[in-house]
Design a protein around this motif. Sequence first.
Motif, mmCIF file in Angstrom:
data_model
loop_
_atom_site.group_PDB
_atom_site.id
_atom_site.type_symbol
_atom_site.label_atom_id
_atom_site.label_comp_id
_atom_site.label_asym_id
_atom_site.label_seq_id
_atom_site.Cartn_x
_atom_site.Cartn_y
_atom_site.Cartn_z
ATOM 1 N N LEU A 1 -15.899 -9.413 -2.604
ATOM 2 C CA LEU A 1 -14.975 -7.944 -1.419
ATOM 3 C C LEU A 1 -15.595 -7.167 -1.541
ATOM 4 O O LEU A 1 -16.865 -6.786 -2.569
ATOM 5 N N LEU A 2 -15.780 -6.283 -0.701
ATOM 6 C CA LEU A 2 -16.517 -4.477 -1.414
ATOM 7 C C LEU A 2 -15.199 -3.504 -1.669
ATOM 8 O O LEU A 2 -14.350 -3.558 -0.698
ATOM 9 N N ALA A 3 -15.562 -2.558 -2.043
ATOM 10 C CA ALA A 3 -14.278 -1.656 -2.160
ATOM 11 C C ALA A 3 -14.698 0.033 -2.669
ATOM 12 O O ALA A 3 -16.014 -0.200 -2.790
ATOM 13 N N VAL A 4 -13.971 0.649 -2.299
ATOM 14 C CA VAL A 4 -14.438 2.075 -2.242
ATOM 15 C C VAL A 4 -13.174 3.373 -2.501
ATOM 16 O O VAL A 4 -12.275 2.812 -1.707
ATOM 17 N N SER A 5 -13.097 4.064 -3.129
ATOM 18 C CA SER A 5 -11.510 4.670 -3.321
ATOM 19 C C SER A 5 -11.818 5.517 -3.818
ATOM 20 O O SER A 5 -12.999 6.735 -3.957
ATOM 21 N N PHE A 6 -10.700 6.357 -3.067
ATOM 22 C CA PHE A 6 -10.653 8.393 -3.393
ATOM 23 C C PHE A 6 -9.960 8.275 -3.303
ATOM 24 O O PHE A 6 -8.628 8.204 -3.750
ATOM 25 N N ILE A 7 -9.538 10.264 -4.038
ATOM 26 C CA ILE A 7 -7.982 10.850 -4.468
ATOM 27 C C ILE A 7 -7.709 11.998 -3.391
ATOM 28 O O ILE A 7 -9.276 12.775 -3.385
ATOM 29 N N ASN A 8 -6.946 12.134 -2.540
ATOM 30 C CA ASN A 8 -6.802 13.141 -1.644
ATOM 31 C C ASN A 8 -6.141 14.586 -2.361
ATOM 32 O O ASN A 8 -6.163 14.499 -3.944
ATOM 33 N N GLU A 9 -6.695 15.361 -1.705
ATOM 34 C CA GLU A 9 -5.834 16.581 -2.332
ATOM 35 C C GLU A 9 -4.250 16.679 -3.243
ATOM 36 O O GLU A 9 -3.959 17.338 -3.076
ATOM 37 N N ASP A 10 -3.469 15.637 -1.873
ATOM 38 C CA ASP A 10 -2.615 15.579 -2.006
ATOM 39 C C ASP A 10 -1.898 14.630 -3.454
ATOM 40 O O ASP A 10 -0.604 14.395 -4.068
ATOM 41 N N GLY A 11 -2.672 14.066 -3.692
ATOM 42 C CA GLY A 11 -2.927 13.607 -5.283
ATOM 43 C C GLY A 11 -2.513 12.205 -4.527
ATOM 44 O O GLY A 11 -2.919 10.888 -5.619
ATOM 45 N N LYS A 12 -2.750 11.755 -3.127
ATOM 46 C CA LYS A 12 -2.428 10.104 -3.415
ATOM 47 C C LYS A 12 -4.085 9.565 -3.674
ATOM 48 O O LYS A 12 -4.720 10.425 -2.853
ATOM 49 N N MET A 13 -3.254 8.264 -3.817
ATOM 50 C CA MET A 13 -5.285 7.409 -4.052
ATOM 51 C C MET A 13 -4.704 6.330 -2.551
ATOM 52 O O MET A 13 -3.836 6.286 -2.494
ATOM 53 N N VAL A 14 -6.201 6.591 -2.206
ATOM 54 C CA VAL A 14 -6.565 5.403 -1.148
ATOM 55 C C VAL A 14 -7.784 4.629 -1.994
ATOM 56 O O VAL A 14 -8.760 4.978 -2.120
ATOM 57 N N SER A 15 -7.916 3.117 -1.527
ATOM 58 C CA SER A 15 -9.105 1.739 -2.037
ATOM 59 C C SER A 15 -8.741 1.119 -0.657
ATOM 60 O O SER A 15 -8.092 0.650 0.221
ATOM 61 N N VAL A 16 -10.034 1.734 0.299
ATOM 62 C CA VAL A 16 -10.925 0.811 1.254
ATOM 63 C C VAL A 16 -11.108 -1.150 0.857
ATOM 64 O O VAL A 16 -12.751 -0.375 -0.074
ATOM 65 N N VAL A 17 -10.200 -2.031 1.096
ATOM 66 C CA VAL A 17 -11.094 -2.968 0.398
ATOM 67 C C VAL A 17 -11.278 -4.001 1.371
ATOM 68 O O VAL A 17 -10.353 -4.024 2.486
ATOM 69 N N MET A 18 -12.308 -4.876 1.219
ATOM 70 C CA MET A 18 -12.749 -5.439 2.557
ATOM 71 C C MET A 18 -12.872 -6.979 2.848
ATOM 72 O O MET A 18 -13.952 -7.251 1.199
ATOM 73 N N ASN A 19 -12.633 -7.853 2.983
ATOM 74 C CA ASN A 19 -13.480 -9.293 3.239
ATOM 75 C C ASN A 19 -14.180 -9.568 4.102
ATOM 76 O O ASN A 19 -13.964 -10.072 5.220
#
Length: 477
Positions: free
Chosen positions: A428-446
Amino acid sequence: MDKSFFTALFLLILGNVFSQNELKMKNKSLTVYSTTDNTNQRLTLTDTVNFSKTQTDADVSIFVNPLKTFQTILGIGGAITDASAEIFAKLPAGKQKELLEAYFDTTKGIGYSLVRTHINSCDFSPQSYSYIAEGDKELKTFDIQHDKAFRIPFIKRAMKTANNNLLVYASPWSPPAFMKDNKSMLHGGKLLPEFDQAWANYYVKFINAYQQEGISIWGLTIQNEPMASQTWESCIYTAEEERDFLKYFLGPTMEKNGLEKKNIVVYDHNRDFINQRANVIFEDSVASSYAWGIGFHWYETWDGGEPMHANVAKVNESYPTKKLLFTEGCVEVFNPQKLYYWGNAERYGRSMINDFNAGTVGYTDWNILLDERGGPNHVGNYCFAPIHADTKTGSLIYTPSYYYIGHFSKFIRPNAKRVSTALNKSQLLAVSFINEDGKMVSVVMNGGDKSLTYNLIINGVCAKILIFPHAIQTLVY
């Protein structure tokens, strides 16, 4: 009291913090949005998964550490060219509204926050043109009337749809023909030294003219693809020539005209020579002082080679105060039989994940809209776009690439910070972020041919997630 007491106290407090974080995470869930080949999943809400203190038996694990943050995101978007604007103008009113919302509305669409446009004509223009009369070194005839017909109205409608949360930057493909040694806007050539100041003044004229139309230009790149002599509009600069033009003309001219806060991006070409260009320009203290950062494209893979993401990371390592901006990428050589070809979308997914992990702060796709032939283009250089219009029927064709880009642009908002993300396996490939509102986001690709179950592990807790073959997911938690 001795040091051991304070050390023990610190570890106790730290342990309590992590325990509280684990408790918070255990009481929460993550939401999974998926786009998958051979299904109808397109940015579809496909699952809600609870976090657990117990790690599952999945072989693949993604480890996210939100305490380790990196670059701040500028934005994600695409280019509004003459071609895009003219095709947009041909659409029925309802389809125009649909396209604007599809790209620039954060709820109904994928929330583009960044737009690139061009100074003078480019290959995706109906013909070559500049904003001045032949031989006008003083720029007395400077006029952006050409852009007022289609491009400026389109940009302004995009800005309105995005609630004015849209950064616009510009790139020239060529100076006017008389300013160049080959007397043509096409086929490369170089800016003649006697026109260095006039050409620097030209950027200022452009920025001010667009400002008068209500479009604030965030910044500019010095030259699109300065190492390529193309059949279309192009102009060659060596690294030293670009450095000196920035150092002695463009930088001081912007400053003199009160535009020192506009952001100047150097290079604007492929990843292969990005380090050499960075070394030459950023090691000169004066030139470097005018440069916000460095832009790059992905076309070093035109001969079938591997994308050189490591070069981007090396620039970030060498010049951590300079920003990295992906300024252009598209799938070249249009083929109407491949509008729904999944590999095109996966090229975006791999590029975006790897370039963000390498330190990139923004990502700009090429044309946001083209016709059913991959144009218009005045030299026949037809390409793919995330959305194509069938000008015969007035319909819109959403390619898989639109959805793959959307997995980033819709959820990773300006001012988000990338956070540490690591995998124990390479499937897999993955990258993650935290937005200003505190929400976490991870994008995962297969990108593989088999379904996989993986763990997302954060703050000592775990979520178990299934991803299908040739799929991309965005996890929001």
